[in-house]
Design a protein around this motif. Structure first.
Motif, mmCIF file in Angstrom:
data_model
loop_
_atom_site.group_PDB
_atom_site.id
_atom_site.type_symbol
_atom_site.label_atom_id
_atom_site.label_comp_id
_atom_site.label_asym_id
_atom_site.label_seq_id
_atom_site.Cartn_x
_atom_site.Cartn_y
_atom_site.Cartn_z
ATOM 1 N N VAL A 1 0.844 -1.199 0.000
ATOM 2 C CA VAL A 1 0.000 0.000 0.000
ATOM 3 C C VAL A 1 0.881 1.250 0.000
ATOM 4 C CG1 VAL A 1 -1.659 1.343 1.347
ATOM 5 C CG2 VAL A 1 -2.013 -1.113 1.008
ATOM 6 N N LEU A 2 1.914 1.267 0.825
ATOM 7 C CA LEU A 2 2.817 2.415 0.869
ATOM 8 C C LEU A 2 3.544 2.611 -0.467
ATOM 9 C CD1 LEU A 2 4.328 2.024 4.445
ATOM 10 C CD2 LEU A 2 2.641 3.706 3.666
ATOM 11 N N ILE A 3 4.009 1.528 -1.046
ATOM 12 C CA ILE A 3 4.685 1.603 -2.351
ATOM 13 C C ILE A 3 3.717 2.121 -3.409
ATOM 14 C CG2 ILE A 3 5.646 0.176 -4.216
ATOM 15 C CD1 ILE A 3 6.936 -1.557 -1.963
ATOM 16 N N GLY A 4 2.504 1.584 -3.427
ATOM 17 C CA GLY A 4 1.516 2.009 -4.411
ATOM 18 C C GLY A 4 1.152 3.478 -4.273
ATOM 19 N N PHE B 1 -2.443 2.174 -8.755
ATOM 20 C CA PHE B 1 -1.064 1.842 -8.402
ATOM 21 C C PHE B 1 -1.020 0.964 -7.155
ATOM 22 C CE2 PHE B 1 0.000 5.123 -11.398
ATOM 23 C CZ PHE B 1 1.243 4.761 -11.873
ATOM 24 N N VAL B 2 -1.884 1.238 -6.194
ATOM 25 C CA VAL B 2 -1.953 0.398 -4.996
ATOM 26 C C VAL B 2 -2.383 -1.014 -5.377
ATOM 27 C CG1 VAL B 2 -3.178 0.039 -2.813
ATOM 28 C CG2 VAL B 2 -2.325 2.316 -3.401
ATOM 29 N N LEU B 3 -3.361 -1.129 -6.251
ATOM 30 C CA LEU B 3 -3.814 -2.436 -6.718
ATOM 31 C C LEU B 3 -2.669 -3.217 -7.370
ATOM 32 C CD1 LEU B 3 -6.334 -4.268 -7.061
ATOM 33 C CD2 LEU B 3 -6.637 -3.202 -9.298
ATOM 34 N N LEU C 1 -0.270 -4.309 -4.662
ATOM 35 C CA LEU C 1 -0.820 -5.439 -3.908
ATOM 36 C C LEU C 1 -0.682 -6.741 -4.701
ATOM 37 C CD1 LEU C 1 -4.031 -3.826 -2.384
ATOM 38 C CD2 LEU C 1 -2.020 -4.647 -1.139
ATOM 39 N N GLY C 2 -0.919 -6.672 -6.000
ATOM 40 C CA GLY C 2 -0.736 -7.861 -6.834
ATOM 41 C C GLY C 2 0.689 -8.377 -6.775
ATOM 42 N N GLY C 3 1.638 -7.446 -6.824
ATOM 43 C CA GLY C 3 3.040 -7.844 -6.720
ATOM 44 C C GLY C 3 3.366 -8.467 -5.375
ATOM 45 N N ALA C 4 2.867 -7.852 -4.320
ATOM 46 C CA ALA C 4 3.150 -8.371 -2.973
ATOM 47 C C ALA C 4 2.519 -9.732 -2.760
ATOM 48 C CB ALA C 4 2.643 -7.384 -1.924
ATOM 49 N N SER D 1 5.831 -0.526 -9.395
ATOM 50 C CA SER D 1 4.828 -0.775 -8.356
ATOM 51 C C SER D 1 4.714 -2.259 -7.986
ATOM 52 C CB SER D 1 3.483 -0.191 -8.791
ATOM 53 O OG SER D 1 2.584 -0.166 -7.740
ATOM 54 N N PRO D 2 4.433 -3.158 -8.934
ATOM 55 C CA PRO D 2 4.382 -4.574 -8.535
ATOM 56 C C PRO D 2 5.760 -5.177 -8.300
ATOM 57 C CG PRO D 2 3.969 -4.375 -10.883
ATOM 58 C CD PRO D 2 4.034 -2.976 -10.327
#
Length: 133
Positions: free
Chosen positions: A12-15, A51-53, A56-59, A123-124
């Motif tokens: 979330v912070l990265i996004g 970007f958060v989405l 999150l997909g990457g994480a 982002s991801p």
């Protein structure tokens, strides 16, 4: 569970950080073009949420260490909205700028577009690497 929560919070912070950076670059491109800003607070929140989405997909994909292909599929699917919208909107703006702008201004617009694309890619990727550690 702790690993999932930490990965989610970091994503979330990265996004948010990359989404806000991309939005700032979009604003700078608008100023360089000499146009009036078109984005509202709601649109800015929407951009950041995409970007958060993606993050999150990457994480969440990065957490699936024993199922890398499934994790990659999750990351790609959750990155699709920001990639699709970015390519559609950004590509259209670039094509329109070719005829309307001087070569120097167009070069700045292309540079800004590449920086936004780097934010989309990061982002991801960053959240995947953080989750996989």
């Amino acid at each position: 569970m702790k690993r999932f929560l930490v990965a989610t919070a970091c994503a979330v912070l990265i996004g948010v950080a990359l989404g806000a950076t991309a939005r700032l670059i979009m604003r700078l491109i608008t100023l360089v073009e000499g146009d009036e800003p078109e984005f509202t607070i709601g649109a800015t929140a929407g951009i950041i949420s995409f970007f958060v989405l993606a993050a999150l997909g990457g994480a969440w994909g990065g957490l699936l260490t024993s199922h890398r292909r499934i994790g990659l599929a999750i990351a790609v699917l959750m990155t699709f909205p920001v990639t699709f919208l970015g390519a559609g909107i950004g590509g259209g703006d670039l094509v329109q700028s070719v005829e309307d702008q001087s070569p120097g201004v167009f070069a700045l617009i292309v540079l800004g577009t590449l920086l936004i694309a780097a934010c989309v890619f990061a982002s991801p990727t960053l959240s995947w690497r953080r989750a996989a550690d």
